[in-house]
Design a protein around this motif. Structure first.
Motif, short mmCIF file in Angstrom:
data_model
loop_
_atom_site.label_atom_id
_atom_site.label_comp_id
_atom_site.label_asym_id
_atom_site.label_seq_id
_atom_site.Cartn_x
_atom_site.Cartn_y
_atom_site.Cartn_z
N ARG A 49 4.33 4.00 6.84
CA ARG A 49 5.52 4.68 7.19
C ARG A 49 5.95 5.36 6.05
N VAL A 50 6.31 6.48 6.28
CA VAL A 50 6.79 7.65 5.00
C VAL A 50 8.19 7.76 5.17
N LYS A 51 9.17 7.45 4.22
CA LYS A 51 10.51 7.61 4.43
C LYS A 51 11.21 7.72 3.00
N THR A 52 12.43 8.09 2.97
CA THR A 52 13.30 8.25 1.92
C THR A 52 14.05 6.84 1.86
N ILE A 53 14.18 6.15 0.67
CA ILE A 53 14.68 4.85 0.79
C ILE A 53 16.09 4.83 1.01
N ALA A 57 17.49 -2.71 -2.04
CA ALA A 57 16.11 -3.42 -2.51
C ALA A 57 14.93 -2.67 -2.55
N GLU A 58 14.95 -1.61 -1.66
CA GLU A 58 13.87 -0.48 -1.81
C GLU A 58 13.96 0.03 -3.14
N VAL A 96 9.05 7.27 -0.46
CA VAL A 96 8.21 6.27 -0.39
C VAL A 96 7.31 6.30 0.65
N ILE A 97 5.97 5.54 0.71
CA ILE A 97 5.03 5.24 1.68
C ILE A 97 4.90 3.65 1.76
N ASN A 103 4.79 -4.40 4.71
CA ASN A 103 6.22 -3.93 4.55
C ASN A 103 6.38 -3.56 3.02
N LYS A 104 5.28 -3.53 2.30
CA LYS A 104 5.13 -3.29 0.85
C LYS A 104 5.20 -1.66 0.70
N ILE A 105 6.20 -1.48 -0.38
CA ILE A 105 6.06 0.32 -0.86
C ILE A 105 4.84 0.23 -1.84
N ILE A 106 3.93 1.40 -1.56
CA ILE A 106 2.67 1.48 -2.12
C ILE A 106 2.61 2.94 -2.86
N GLY A 107 3.49 3.45 -2.50
CA GLY A 107 3.46 4.92 -3.18
C GLY A 107 5.07 5.65 -3.39
N THR A 108 5.11 6.35 -4.09
CA THR A 108 6.55 7.06 -4.41
C THR A 108 6.36 8.27 -5.05
#
Length: 283
Positions: A49-53, A57-58, A96-97, A103-108
């Motif tokens: 999932r690619v999104k802006t936070i 928490a994000e 972020v991706i 559901n973990k953020i692995i890139g930003t």
């Protein structure tokens, strides 16, 4: 010179790092409380999932990931956990991706647009007023990192797609930021600058230069022949920018905290290479 760190020096360094983290947590608490997202990006593909936070928490998770990469991996910090936070986090969007399964953020990427800011991280290292005077919206990309378990081409491809979507929504003409190369060896840096020159990758349209020059940097202004292959010094992230049509300033800034040099990098979207335009024009 190699060797074992003096135990007293190691202890004093660790104490300073702990105090820094206490300060960081107070700063992060304020920033996460005041943070508001600006531009929405959101899509999913192949388990990511690619999104802006959008949430506090994000943003906290982004800061923890950056600590793991920039401080644990690059700076070899002595403390086991912490956060990486800067005042610029408040005025930015954070692309972020996420791994959908965990559901973990692995890139930003941290993104700051001229639509709402006149202050940028790059200004702490470089004089960029010539660039900011150019017509068209500009977008700074900084604090880019990917978790080591996910550093593969497909992840970078998705981040680029998200970035392209963001640039479209902000009518961005120029993408800019600092690209780090992990060396402080003046000879390697000199050869790398010559490599960029030979490939016509040097920035000539505007005058951008480090704010804090030292004799080693001044020596870089002398062009000399370079027969050694230095392409291995170019990190994948910077290489992807150059393939897209980006240019770098000829004199980098030294970052002694992270034991690297930063090349100021600019991509004019009007100069985007045909390959990248076909690949990322549609999200």
């Amino acid at each position: 010179m190699g060797g074992i760190m003096n135990p007293v020096h190691r202890q004093s360094s660790s104490i300073k790092e702990w105090f820094d983290q206490v300060s960081n947590h107070f700063q992060a608490a304020r920033i996460t409380r005041l943070f508001r997202p600006k531009i929405r990006v959101h899509f999913e593909k192949s388990g990511y999932r690619v999104k802006t936070i959008e949430t506090k928490a994000e943003l906290s998770e982004v800061m923890k990931l950056r600590f793991q990469v920039f401080h644990k991996e690059y700076r070899k910090t002595h403390i086991p956990f912490g956060i990486d936070v800067e005042p610029f986090d408040l005025i930015a969007d954070h692309l972020v991706i996420q791994d959908i399964k965990t559901n973990k953020i692995i890139g930003t990427y941290r993104l700051i647009s001229t639509l709402w800011s006149e202050k940028f991280y790059s200004q702490t290292e470089f004089e960029i007023s010539d660039l900011l005077k150019l017509k068209g919206e500009k977008l700074e990309m900084s604090r880019a990192c990917v978790h080591p378990d996910h550093r593969k081409g497909f992840v970078m491809h998705l981040l680029w797609r998200g970035l392209t979507d963001y640039m479209t929504k902000t009518s961005t003409r120029y993408l800019f930021g600092c690209s780090s190369v992990q060396t402080l060896n003046p000879l390697q840096i000199d050869k790398l600058v010559n490599h960029f020159s030979a490939k016509e990758n040097l920035l000539t349209e505007v005058n951008v230069y480090p704010k804090h020059l030292n004799p080693s940097q001044i020596a870089l202004l002398t062009v000399s022949d370079c027969s050694e292959d230095v392409t291995k010094l170019v990190p994948p992230l910077l290489n992807s920018y150059l393939k897209a049509g980006a240019k770098v300033a000829s004199v980098p800034a030294y970052d002694f905290d992270f034991q690297c040099v930063d090349f100021f990098t600019v991509l004019d979207m009007n100069d985007l290479t045909a390959m990248y335009e076909r690949r990322y024009a549609k999200c």
